[in-house]
Design a protein around this motif. Sequence first.
Motif, PDB file in Angstrom:
ATOM      1  N   TRP A 307       0.875  -1.109  -0.116  1.00 47.15           N
ATOM      2  CA  TRP A 307      -0.303   0.062   0.253  1.00 47.15           C
ATOM      3  C   TRP A 307       0.934   1.239   0.042  1.00 47.15           C
ATOM      4  O   TRP A 307       1.347   1.585   0.856  1.00 47.15           O
ATOM      5  N   LEU A 308       1.297   1.841  -1.226  1.00 50.35           N
ATOM      6  CA  LEU A 308       2.069   2.774  -1.485  1.00 50.35           C
ATOM      7  C   LEU A 308       3.638   2.576  -1.098  1.00 50.35           C
ATOM      8  O   LEU A 308       4.321   3.038  -0.159  1.00 50.35           O
ATOM      9  N   PRO A 309       4.046   1.454  -1.849  1.00 48.93           N
ATOM     10  CA  PRO A 309       5.676   1.240  -1.658  1.00 48.93           C
ATOM     11  C   PRO A 309       6.331   2.417  -2.062  1.00 48.93           C
ATOM     12  O   PRO A 309       6.106   3.158  -3.271  1.00 48.93           O
ATOM     13  N   ASN A 310       7.327   2.833  -1.342  1.00 47.83           N
ATOM     14  CA  ASN A 310       8.150   4.079  -1.923  1.00 47.83           C
ATOM     15  C   ASN A 310       9.735   3.487  -2.006  1.00 47.83           C
ATOM     16  O   ASN A 310      10.473   3.954  -2.969  1.00 47.83           O
ATOM     17  N   GLY A 311      10.255   3.238  -1.026  1.00 49.53           N
ATOM     18  CA  GLY A 311      11.866   3.256  -1.142  1.00 49.53           C
ATOM     19  C   GLY A 311      12.169   1.493  -1.049  1.00 49.53           C
ATOM     20  O   GLY A 311      11.390   0.736  -0.522  1.00 49.53           O
ATOM     21  N   ILE A 312      13.373   1.613  -1.684  1.00 52.19           N
ATOM     22  CA  ILE A 312      13.926   0.165  -1.762  1.00 52.19           C
ATOM     23  C   ILE A 312      15.406   0.076  -1.479  1.00 52.19           C
ATOM     24  O   ILE A 312      16.098   1.049  -2.101  1.00 52.19           O
ATOM     25  N   ALA A 313      15.933  -0.979  -0.908  1.00 52.43           N
ATOM     26  CA  ALA A 313      17.383  -1.021  -0.567  1.00 52.43           C
ATOM     27  C   ALA A 313      17.825  -2.524  -0.657  1.00 52.43           C
ATOM     28  O   ALA A 313      16.991  -3.414  -0.346  1.00 52.43           O
ATOM     29  N   ILE A 314      18.686  -3.039  -1.327  1.00 52.69           N
ATOM     30  CA  ILE A 314      19.223  -4.255  -1.512  1.00 52.69           C
ATOM     31  C   ILE A 314      20.437  -4.598  -0.873  1.00 52.69           C
ATOM     32  O   ILE A 314      21.671  -3.738  -1.172  1.00 52.69           O
ATOM     33  N   SER A 315      20.782  -5.534  -0.194  1.00 57.37           N
ATOM     34  CA  SER A 315      21.994  -5.846   0.653  1.00 57.37           C
ATOM     35  C   SER A 315      23.131  -6.634  -0.425  1.00 57.37           C
ATOM     36  O   SER A 315      22.620  -7.125  -1.404  1.00 57.37           O
ATOM     37  N   ALA A 316      24.206  -6.950   0.206  1.00 57.16           N
ATOM     38  CA  ALA A 316      25.195  -7.610  -0.314  1.00 57.16           C
ATOM     39  C   ALA A 316      24.847  -8.985  -0.869  1.00 57.16           C
ATOM     40  O   ALA A 316      24.974  -9.608  -1.655  1.00 57.16           O
ATOM     41  N   ASP A 317      23.967  -9.570   0.201  1.00 59.71           N
ATOM     42  CA  ASP A 317      23.288 -11.087  -0.118  1.00 59.71           C
ATOM     43  C   ASP A 317      22.121 -10.924  -0.684  1.00 59.71           C
ATOM     44  O   ASP A 317      21.224 -12.126  -0.679  1.00 59.71           O
ATOM     45  N   ASN A 318      21.672  -9.797  -1.242  1.00 55.51           N
ATOM     46  CA  ASN A 318      20.448  -9.715  -2.129  1.00 55.51           C
ATOM     47  C   ASN A 318      19.028  -9.632  -1.305  1.00 55.51           C
ATOM     48  O   ASN A 318      18.276 -10.509  -1.756  1.00 55.51           O
ATOM     49  N   ARG A 319      19.123  -9.543  -0.070  1.00 52.96           N
ATOM     50  CA  ARG A 319      18.064  -9.192   0.541  1.00 52.96           C
ATOM     51  C   ARG A 319      17.526  -7.729   0.218  1.00 52.96           C
ATOM     52  O   ARG A 319      17.976  -6.941   0.146  1.00 52.96           O
ATOM     53  N   ILE A 320      16.167  -7.828   0.076  1.00 49.86           N
ATOM     54  CA  ILE A 320      15.456  -6.750  -0.715  1.00 49.86           C
ATOM     55  C   ILE A 320      14.570  -5.956   0.668  1.00 49.86           C
ATOM     56  O   ILE A 320      13.672  -6.484   0.739  1.00 49.86           O
TER      57      ILE A 320
END
Length: 339
Positions: A307-320
């Motif tokens: 419901w209104l996703p806005n920010g995203i970051a991805i770790s070195a082991d590809n966790r989102i």
Amino acid sequence: MRKNRNGVMLLAVLLLASCASEKPSSSRWPTAKPMWPLPPDEPRVAFEQLITQPGDVGIQPSAIRRFSNWVTGDRTGRESLSKPFGIALDERGNLCLTDTGVNAVGYLDFANKKWIYWTAIGRVRFVSPVAVAKRDGTIFVADSGQGAVIAFDERGKLKLRIVGDLKRPSGLAIGAGRLFVADAQEHCVQVFDLRGQPLFRFGRRGSGPGEFDFPTHLAADHSGHLFVTDSLNSRVEVFDWEGHFQSEIGSAGDASGHFSRPKGVAADSFGHVYILDADFDNLQIFDLSGRLLLTLGEAGADKGQFWLPNGIAISADNRIFITDCYNQRVQVLKYIGQQ
């Protein structure tokens, strides 16, 4: 099918994004952890967990001194997210986020079991913190209400305040020892060193290659690419770290591979590019050439719904990590497929 959302003014739509008053329904995955794509296709992305408060990551009040720094850096604060908005990871995989519901900045140190919230740094009180980045112990926050980037350390000590020619900073990224700042009002990206000294800027208002119409989000990968969400042009543009245009991903439309209200962008270790759409409540994954690989998510409040996703970051082991703003949580997914 495309949804209708209420909006009242352009910059509010871009940066604070109002939405319908009724909460989306949820029932698709009441207990199971979803994976994408659905069978019989081989899964590539799996749901991991929801983060709404310290207890969700094993942090108990007695271990964290409650939420630090409601006023001075060492006071009790909120224990649950209100409207998580911007998000970033540091070199150690710790989580930074902004919460526009309480105009605060949070820092989650997984290893040391600390969850800290700041509403002010010294005498500088956050007005509208919308983006965050962190390197070498310094947290950078784009405050669109102040027209500035605030930088401070993990103890809440102010290090510098970057103003320059900034009007409405909306996105941050760090690469090659540089701080990239999207300025939505100036339709450009301004570049500083990590001491706040201006280096150069690029972009102007328009719809051609290298031009912007309200850029909002930024991400830098480890291969020299800078990704810029070109909001009203319904695309993500790709540059090198010198500001030279490389390519673009997506265009306006209501089918997969297109965008209505593109928001956060990030890249994983395989070079896949992840782009959120706040209008479609989904996440689309592309390769660097702009080829669509996978679409996941839909409106709702269950795992894997948004419901209104806005920010995203991805770790070195590809966790989102995704800020699911009006569901008041961060959703954690993981890329489990092969390149």
